[in-house]
Design an enzyme around this catalytic site. Structure first.
Site, PDB file in Angstrom:
ATOM      1  N   ARG A 217       0.836  -1.200   0.000  1.00 58.88           N
ATOM      2  CA  ARG A 217       0.000   0.000   0.000  1.00 58.88           C
ATOM      3  C   ARG A 217       0.874   1.254   0.000  1.00 58.88           C
ATOM      4  O   ARG A 217       0.577   2.234  -0.693  1.00 58.88           O
ATOM      5  CB  ARG A 217      -0.941  -0.017   1.204  1.00 58.88           C
ATOM      6  CG  ARG A 217      -2.107  -0.994   1.049  1.00 58.88           C
ATOM      7  CD  ARG A 217      -3.128  -0.824   2.147  1.00 58.88           C
ATOM      8  NE  ARG A 217      -2.703  -1.376   3.413  1.00 58.88           N
ATOM      9  CZ  ARG A 217      -2.971  -2.601   3.839  1.00 58.88           C
ATOM     10  NH1 ARG A 217      -3.649  -3.437   3.054  1.00 58.88           N
ATOM     11  NH2 ARG A 217      -2.576  -3.022   5.020  1.00 58.88           N
ATOM     12  N   PHE A 236     -11.245  -5.669  -6.099  1.00 63.16           N
ATOM     13  CA  PHE A 236     -11.260  -6.490  -4.884  1.00 63.16           C
ATOM     14  C   PHE A 236     -10.759  -5.626  -3.722  1.00 63.16           C
ATOM     15  O   PHE A 236      -9.878  -6.011  -2.965  1.00 63.16           O
ATOM     16  CB  PHE A 236     -10.396  -7.734  -5.034  1.00 63.16           C
ATOM     17  CG  PHE A 236     -10.658  -8.533  -6.283  1.00 63.16           C
ATOM     18  CD1 PHE A 236     -11.722  -9.418  -6.359  1.00 63.16           C
ATOM     19  CD2 PHE A 236      -9.834  -8.398  -7.394  1.00 63.16           C
ATOM     20  CE1 PHE A 236     -11.960 -10.158  -7.517  1.00 63.16           C
ATOM     21  CE2 PHE A 236     -10.060  -9.134  -8.551  1.00 63.16           C
ATOM     22  CZ  PHE A 236     -11.128 -10.016  -8.614  1.00 63.16           C
ATOM     23  N   ASP A 258     -15.864  -4.067  -5.113  1.00 64.40           N
ATOM     24  CA  ASP A 258     -15.868  -5.275  -4.298  1.00 64.40           C
ATOM     25  C   ASP A 258     -17.286  -5.831  -4.319  1.00 64.40           C
ATOM     26  O   ASP A 258     -18.242  -5.093  -4.600  1.00 64.40           O
ATOM     27  CB  ASP A 258     -15.421  -4.982  -2.862  1.00 64.40           C
ATOM     28  CG  ASP A 258     -14.897  -6.217  -2.153  1.00 64.40           C
ATOM     29  OD1 ASP A 258     -13.672  -6.425  -2.137  1.00 64.40           O
ATOM     30  OD2 ASP A 258     -15.725  -6.981  -1.611  1.00 64.40           O
ATOM     31  N   SER A 259     -17.410  -7.121  -4.027  1.00 64.80           N
ATOM     32  CA  SER A 259     -18.735  -7.741  -4.011  1.00 64.80           C
ATOM     33  C   SER A 259     -19.335  -7.776  -2.615  1.00 64.80           C
ATOM     34  O   SER A 259     -20.384  -8.380  -2.406  1.00 64.80           O
ATOM     35  CB  SER A 259     -18.662  -9.162  -4.579  1.00 64.80           C
ATOM     36  OG  SER A 259     -17.763  -9.952  -3.821  1.00 64.80           O
ATOM     37  N   ASP A 308      -6.150  -7.249  -6.407  1.00 66.37           N
ATOM     38  CA  ASP A 308      -5.794  -7.987  -5.191  1.00 66.37           C
ATOM     39  C   ASP A 308      -6.903  -8.991  -4.877  1.00 66.37           C
ATOM     40  O   ASP A 308      -7.644  -8.837  -3.897  1.00 66.37           O
ATOM     41  CB  ASP A 308      -5.579  -7.019  -4.031  1.00 66.37           C
ATOM     42  CG  ASP A 308      -5.013  -7.700  -2.801  1.00 66.37           C
ATOM     43  OD1 ASP A 308      -4.482  -8.821  -2.932  1.00 66.37           O
ATOM     44  OD2 ASP A 308      -5.097  -7.118  -1.705  1.00 66.37           O
ATOM     45  N   CYS A 348      -2.563 -14.351  -3.694  1.00 70.08           N
ATOM     46  CA  CYS A 348      -2.331 -14.829  -2.326  1.00 70.08           C
ATOM     47  C   CYS A 348      -2.535 -16.335  -2.257  1.00 70.08           C
ATOM     48  O   CYS A 348      -2.709 -16.889  -1.174  1.00 70.08           O
ATOM     49  CB  CYS A 348      -3.236 -14.115  -1.329  1.00 70.08           C
ATOM     50  SG  CYS A 348      -4.998 -14.430  -1.580  1.00 70.08           S
TER      51      CYS A 348
END
Length: 405
Positions: A217, A236, A258-259, A308, A348
């Site tokens: 970040r 995301f 984002d969801s 991400d 990730c």
């Protein structure tokens, strides 16, 4: 002391001090869930002390390679203290810190994060292995002793516990009320690089927050500021850490996708908390893949993009399917990126190596007709270390790519 005997040739990884013993490597022997067992080669040579897990493919996880070591309360007190003291040498610019990072700190299956300093500090722990579950009370007391904290919240609700035959467990393990008997709030705030961010330790992902992306970040903040990026896209976005970094770097407008509606509401609150003009940020509760395709149809483009995504490949067995998903979103993002713009892209997934991820992004660029410079390889923050003996600890990997043009 119970013993497990390995098949011939299966001792080689342990001689390299790798901490995992798979079911297929064991010739005979066993123990109860979390019980400490002596590990021997096919010839009877001592190799390690390990915690046995009768239901997991990783049938045992090593506590120590020293035959003289006793696996008892003093062992865990010393291991926790050693891990926590190491963080003081990492120069972390935040009061949200990972104190214990599983195998990398010699405590396989244990994750501990600290939010806050001094009397306000709260520890959040995940016990994800049979061994740490068996020693949970000892470890909890050792953590409080090493940190001086009074409150420890358990977030042992990760799906990996099922593989160990363990039920989810959440709630206050130690403390939970203040001196006057009032409940300690699960809503917390943290300081990161001069920004203020918030989390909920009971409901947020992992232990409440993605501390592993702290340094990325900051790198994104510097990139946006250096390039003067005006149109930024954060995919995301979760609670908007990269969005705050972009706004702090001077971005004219940040679009965050984002969801999760609640995550987006917290992201919106983070914009206000850090004093940014709300008109510089917009939030979409939507599917990222569909949104990227729609942006292409609309002819939109961006100067900086963050990808991400969640874990597409928890193990190597999922790598092929995950590779297609990673390739698709990276292809779309590269097409949306302006020449000279920068993509911060991450995986990730433990089942996707850094080398494979590089190849996936390269293939995405080829399909998009886009070439780029790799400015930097990105990884987890230093308090999420990878050790020489345990390369699997490198679960988070990323690339900073500048589009040629």
């Amino acid at each position: 002391m119970k013993t497990i005997r390995l098949r011939p040739g299966k001792e080689r990884s342990l001689l390299r001090r790798h901490p995992w013993i798979f079911e297929s490597a064991i010739a005979k022997g066993g123990g109860h869930s979390g019980e400490t067992v002596r590990v021997e080669s096919a010839e009877g040579q001592f190799l390690a002390w390990a915690a046995f897990s009768p239901q997991s493919r990783i049938r045992a996880r090593v506590w120590s390679f020293d035959e003289r070591q006793r696996i008892d309360a003093p062992f865990f007190i010393a291991a926790c203290a050693r891990s926590i003291s190491a963080r003081a040498r990492f120069g972390i610019e935040s009061d949200g810190v990972r104190l214990v990072h599983g195998e990398s700190d010699g405590l396989p299956g244990l994750i501990v994060d600290r939010y806050g300093d001094g009397d306000d500090a709260v520890l959040v722990a995940q016990f994800t292995s049979a061994g740490t579950e068996r020693w949970k009370d000892v470890i909890a007391d050792a953590l409080l002793q090493a940190t001086g904290a009074r409150h420890l919240y358990e977030r042992s609700d990760a799906s990996v516990r099922q593989l160990e035959g363990l039920e989810p467990a959440t709630g206050w393990l130690r403390g939970g009320t203040d001196a006057g008997g009032a409940p300690v709030p699960v809503e917390r705030s943290l300081r990161e690089h001069g920004w203020r961010l918030t989390l909920n330790i009971a409901e947020g992902h992992k232990t409440g927050f993605y501390l592993d992306q702290r340094d990325s970040r900051q790198r994104f903040f510097h990139t946006v500021r250096r390039l003067g990026s005006q149109r930024v896209l954060n995919c995301f976005c979760y609670t908007g850490g990269f969005s705050v970094a972009a706004l702090a770097g001077g971005a004219g407008h940040v679009t965050s996708i984002d969801s999760s509606g609640p995550a987006l509401e917290r992201a919106r609150a983070h914009v206000a908390l850090n004093g940014f003009d709300a008109s510089r940020a917009s939030f979409l509760d939507a599917d990222v893949n569909a949104s990227l395709r729609q942006f292409l149809k609309e002819g939109r483009s961006f100067d900086a993009i963050v990808l991400d995504p969640p874990k597409f490949a928890p193990t190597a067995a999922h790598a092929d399917r995950a590779a297609r998903a990673y390739k698709d979103i990276n292809r779309l993002a590269l097409q949306l990126l302006e020449p000279g713009g920068v993509l911060f892209t991450f995986s990730c997934s433990g089942g996707i190596s850094a080398d494979l991820f590089h190849k996936i992004v390269a293939s995405a660029g080829a399909d998009a007709g886009v070439d780029g410079y790799i400015q930097e390889r990105l990884a987890g923050a230093p308090d999420h270390p990878m050790t020489l003996e345990f390369p699997e600890g490198e679960y988070l990997k990323g690339l900073s790519v500048m589009r040629k043009g």
